[in-house]
Write an enzyme that holds these catalytic residues in place. Structure first.
Site: not given
Ligand code: S3P
Length: 512
Positions: A74, A78
């Protein structure tokens, strides 16, 4: 028990799998809850842990991550993790973002999660709110599904230009536009807004600022009333239904919150890690009905966990006699969480030490309004889940709806006809505005004045002529929250058992 089960699995040769989430900062994450739930449902022996690693330490800690059986990524990794990977899936390459890693390959299951939301795009005009990473996923999916046009509604058109250029590159025939709120308002005013699908990819409306909307409210409501909108979707999952979603549902327009996408992307990651075809479909992943049911229970439990973690305030408004107090109690006991139920009138009586009628007599209506507002603000300032039933005049006061929204409150208006209200109010006991020889006339006048205000300030409107049980059930459904499973009392249990026994008994000939 659990220990035994694990030992058995380990001894039967199944190694305990290790998964995790890479991000920075990680803070509270729902991923361990979701993945543990999915693994338990599918009988996978595994753990899921958080790896809070800042970008500058990533290279050094990559071996540790690569030793896992798979991991998610995340913010802020990413869009940069690809540098440390051998290969990317076609979706991850196209989107320039990786959220799942398995055996050195980067995948994007956010896009699979989004594709799992059942929306028809073919020949539809799609409005996307925002132009960030989630909007990129939305736009690519809508384009591959045959959307007629994609319009980005943004604050800063410059920011959308690279996304629009990428899309034009990939889909040369697609009609792409970028507009601002002002242009959107004009389109709606001129009855010239063509959209059937609206997708929110901005964080506007996310807890703890649930009062915000990603789109101008008046134009949004006009569009919802026009009946041309088919569906709206919000990628935000906390709350499970944002105001953006709730308002659409109140207008009977199909709307999806983001928790389905959140669950689906995790499911697809698990499918990849188990070496199965990447899919976010529960029925494809589950091998038995029991597994599918268990997965659906995790999906429901996720929404309860979200609502527990991000408390919101359900504020019931409506005219005298509309059933606000009864509904608030019902809703409070139906919610599967620890939730306080307050009745604003009762709080006033408690605090002031006198009845509402006496308060009006002693201090007058104006003072009452000030006191009412003060106590409402005190309740709203508490950091807990709550249901508040307001007095009939509360929401009518200027600024009140703003206070509620500012405190993560959502306004639910319960409506009844004037006839029903009059019947329920009767002689106006405890309701100073309905008392005396002019009571009835005053009630009629107030009803006419206030009815449009209740409507305009409501995020969600419910029908007060129905049973409170049914109404509270509908409200929970609108929030995608399951009903509290009622624990049976001993007496109920034995009554039900006897009822079942009685049903089973074969009827004797001639008996009734
Ligand atoms: C009022 C409604 C009452 C109470 C007060 C004023 C109003 O509450 O707050 O008498 O202005 O309509 P209910 O709506 O619960 O009767």
């Amino acid at each position: 028990m659990t220990v035994n089960r694990q030992t058995n699995r380990e001894s039967s040769g199944k190694r305990r799998r290790r998964y995790g989430l890479l991000g920075h900062p990680l803070g509270h994450s729902l991923s361990p809850f979701i993945h543990q739930g999915i693994m338990d449902a599918l009988g996978i022996n595994g753990t899921y842990e958080l790896y809070d690693i800042p970008p500058e330490e990533l290279t050094g800690r990559m071996p540790e991550l690569m030793a896992l059986d798979g991991f998610n990524t995340t913010i802020p990794h990413k869009e940069t993790i690809f540098r440390s990977l051998d290969r990317l899936s076609p979706e991850a390459k196209q989107l320039g973002a990786v959220n799942t890693v398995f055996k050195g390959v980067g995948y994007n299951t956010d896009s699979l999660g989004f594709a799992a939301v059942p929306i028809t795009y073919a020949d539809r005009h799609v409005l996307i709110l925002g132009a960030g990473g989630t909007c990129r996923i939305m736009a690519h999916h809508a384009a591959t599904q045959g959307a007629s046009s994609i319009t980005f509604l943004v604050r800063n058109p410059q920011r959308a230009s690279s996304l629009a250029a990428d899309l034009l590159n990939a889909y040369s025939k697609l009609n792409i536009r970028v507009i601002t709120s002002g242009q959107f308002n004009t389109e709606v005013r001129k009855n010239d807004a063509p959209y059937q699908v609206i997708l929110n990819g901005t964080p506007l409306g996310m807890w703890p600022a649930t009062g915000e909307l990603p789109i101008p409210e008046r134009s949004y409501k006009t569009l919802l009333r026009s009946r041309q909108l088919e569906v709206v979707f919000d990628a935000i999952y906390n709350p499970t239904a944002t105001r953006f979603v709730i308002i659409a549902r109140s207008h009977r327009v199909t709307a999806y919150g983001g928790s389905g996408m959140l669950f689906a992307q995790a499911l697809a990651a698990q499918a990849i890690w188990q070496g199965r075809p990447p899919t976010a479909d529960i029925d494809e992943i589950a091998r038995t009905d029991k597994e599918a049911q268990a997965l659906r229970r995790v999906r429901e439990a996720l929404n309860v966990a979200i609502t527990e973690h991000s408390p919101i305030k359900w504020v019931i408004t409506g005219f005298m006699g509309s059933g606000k107090t009864r509904l608030a109690k019902r809703l409070g006991s139906a919610l599967p969480l620890d939730v306080k139920v307050y009745d604003l009138d009762k709080e006033i009586v408690k605090e002031a030490g006198m009845s509402i009628t006496d308060y009006f007599q002693e201090y007058g209506e104006e003072e009452f309004r000030i006191y009412e507002r003060k106590l409402l603000l005190e309740l709203l300032a508490r950091d807990e889940s709550m249901v508040i039933s307001t007095g009939g005049g509360t929401i009518v006061q200027k600024g009140c709806v703003h206070d509620i929204h500012y405190a993560n409150g959502i306004v639910i208006s319960i409506q009844v006809s004037l006839r029903t209200a009059l019947l329920r109010i009767g002689d106006g006991r405890n309701r100073p505005l309905a008392q005396g020889k002019d009571g009835r006339r005053n009630v009629e006048k107030l009803y006419r004045e206030r009815f449009p205000i209740y409507r305009a300030t409501a995020d969600y409107i419910v029908d007060g002529n129905r049973y409170p049980q049914k109404v509270s059930y509908n409200i929970l459904k609108a929030f995608d929250i399951p009903h509290r499973k009622k624990k049976q009392t001993e007496a109920e249990h034995s009554r039900n058992r006897n009822r079942k026994r009685y049903k089973k008994r074969p009827k004797k000939e001639g008996s009734q």
